[in-house]
Every structure is written in C-alpha cells, then in structure tokens.
Design an enzyme around this catalytic site. Structure first.
Site, PDB file in Angstrom:
ATOM      1  N   CYS A 100      44.316   8.976  15.293  1.00 56.22           N
ATOM      2  CA  CYS A 100      44.046   8.939  16.735  1.00 56.22           C
ATOM      3  C   CYS A 100      45.301   8.646  17.551  1.00 56.22           C
ATOM      4  O   CYS A 100      45.600   9.343  18.510  1.00 56.22           O
ATOM      5  CB  CYS A 100      42.967   7.908  17.052  1.00 56.22           C
ATOM      6  SG  CYS A 100      41.362   8.342  16.334  1.00 56.22           S
ATOM      7  N   HIS A 101      46.053   7.600  17.163  1.00 55.21           N
ATOM      8  CA  HIS A 101      47.225   7.210  17.956  1.00 55.21           C
ATOM      9  C   HIS A 101      48.443   6.873  17.096  1.00 55.21           C
ATOM     10  O   HIS A 101      49.420   6.341  17.600  1.00 55.21           O
ATOM     11  CB  HIS A 101      46.879   6.034  18.868  1.00 55.21           C
ATOM     12  CG  HIS A 101      45.770   6.365  19.820  1.00 55.21           C
ATOM     13  ND1 HIS A 101      44.479   5.945  19.603  1.00 55.21           N
ATOM     14  CD2 HIS A 101      45.760   7.111  20.945  1.00 55.21           C
ATOM     15  CE1 HIS A 101      43.709   6.428  20.578  1.00 55.21           C
ATOM     16  NE2 HIS A 101      44.451   7.129  21.403  1.00 55.21           N
ATOM     17  N   GLY A 102      48.367   7.142  15.791  1.00 52.82           N
ATOM     18  CA  GLY A 102      49.552   7.054  14.950  1.00 52.82           C
ATOM     19  C   GLY A 102      49.893   5.707  14.347  1.00 52.82           C
ATOM     20  O   GLY A 102      51.030   5.499  13.946  1.00 52.82           O
TER      21      GLY A 102
END
Length: 136
Positions: A100-102
C-alpha cells in the site's frame, strides 16, 4: 464471540522458512517457522538503528525462537504486508513488504523503512506443546 477469542494452530506441517496465515479475531496472523539464518540475521541487527527498537528475543518466546507469530497488519494504515524479498519487490532481508505505502519489515517483523511507525504486533499466544499454539 467466544469462539473467535482464541484459535489453536498445529505447527507440525510448517517447514523451516515457510510462513502461513491464520485468521484470528478477523485479522490475519503470520506464523513463520524461521530458519537458523533468519534468527541469526535478526539477532545481528543494531537495535539503536530501529524506529521501534526491539531485540529479536523480545519478539519470540524463549525456547521457541524458531517461531515468529505476529499480526499481519501494517502499523501504518492497516494493509496486509506480503512476505518474501524477491517475489514482492524487496521486503527487507526476506521479511515483509506492505504494497500500500511501501513499509518494509525484517525477518523479525520490525519496521526497517517506509511510513509505518511501529513493528508488526505480537499477539498473545501460548505453546500448548512443541507443535501446537493457542493464539488469544
């Protein structure tokens, strides 16, 4: 509600290096049978460099260091991280990667980079025998 408060898991079919997912209280729990290399790599980490400093020993139970049991929910915004370095785009040191956001988590589930503020959470669990646990 009472049926969901705990779950028992047979660990005997899980091979070293393998991670399985079970559902507990509506969320995934990752159970990893860590290899000796996983354990050694996790113990070598300089805890002072971690955003959420925890030693490897604080994340596993004494005498059962080969078993890592943690909630499979990213501490950033609640996505489900994926396991494996090569397969999912570079999870740090073969740990977990949140698509999703690393956020990257190491083989002990500790946050190494990305926006997640904390390590993957360790649920309460008990060893009923060497090959059986109760989560919750």
């Amino acid at each position: 509600v009472l049926a969901l408060s705990s779950v028992e898991v047979d660990l005997s079919p899980i091979q070293p290096g393998q991670t399985i997912k079970v559902k507990w209280r509506g969320v995934p729990v990752f159970i990893r049978h860590r290899t000796q290399a996983d354990i050694e790599e996790s113990r070598k980490v300089d805890v002072s460099e971690l955003r959420d400093p925890q030693t490897d020993d604080q994340r596993v139970q004494k005498g059962h260091e080969q078993w890592l049991i943690m909630r499979g929910v990213c501490t950033h915004l609640g996505c489900i991280p994926l396991s494996g370095a090569g397969e999912f785009g570079g999870a740090d040191k073969g740990g977990w990667f949140c698509p999703c956001h690393g956020s990257h988590y190491d083989t002990a589930g500790r946050i190494r980079k990305g926006p997640a503020p904390r390590n993957l959470e360790i649920p309460q669990y008990t060893f009923l025998s060497d090959n059986r646990i109760k989560i919750g």
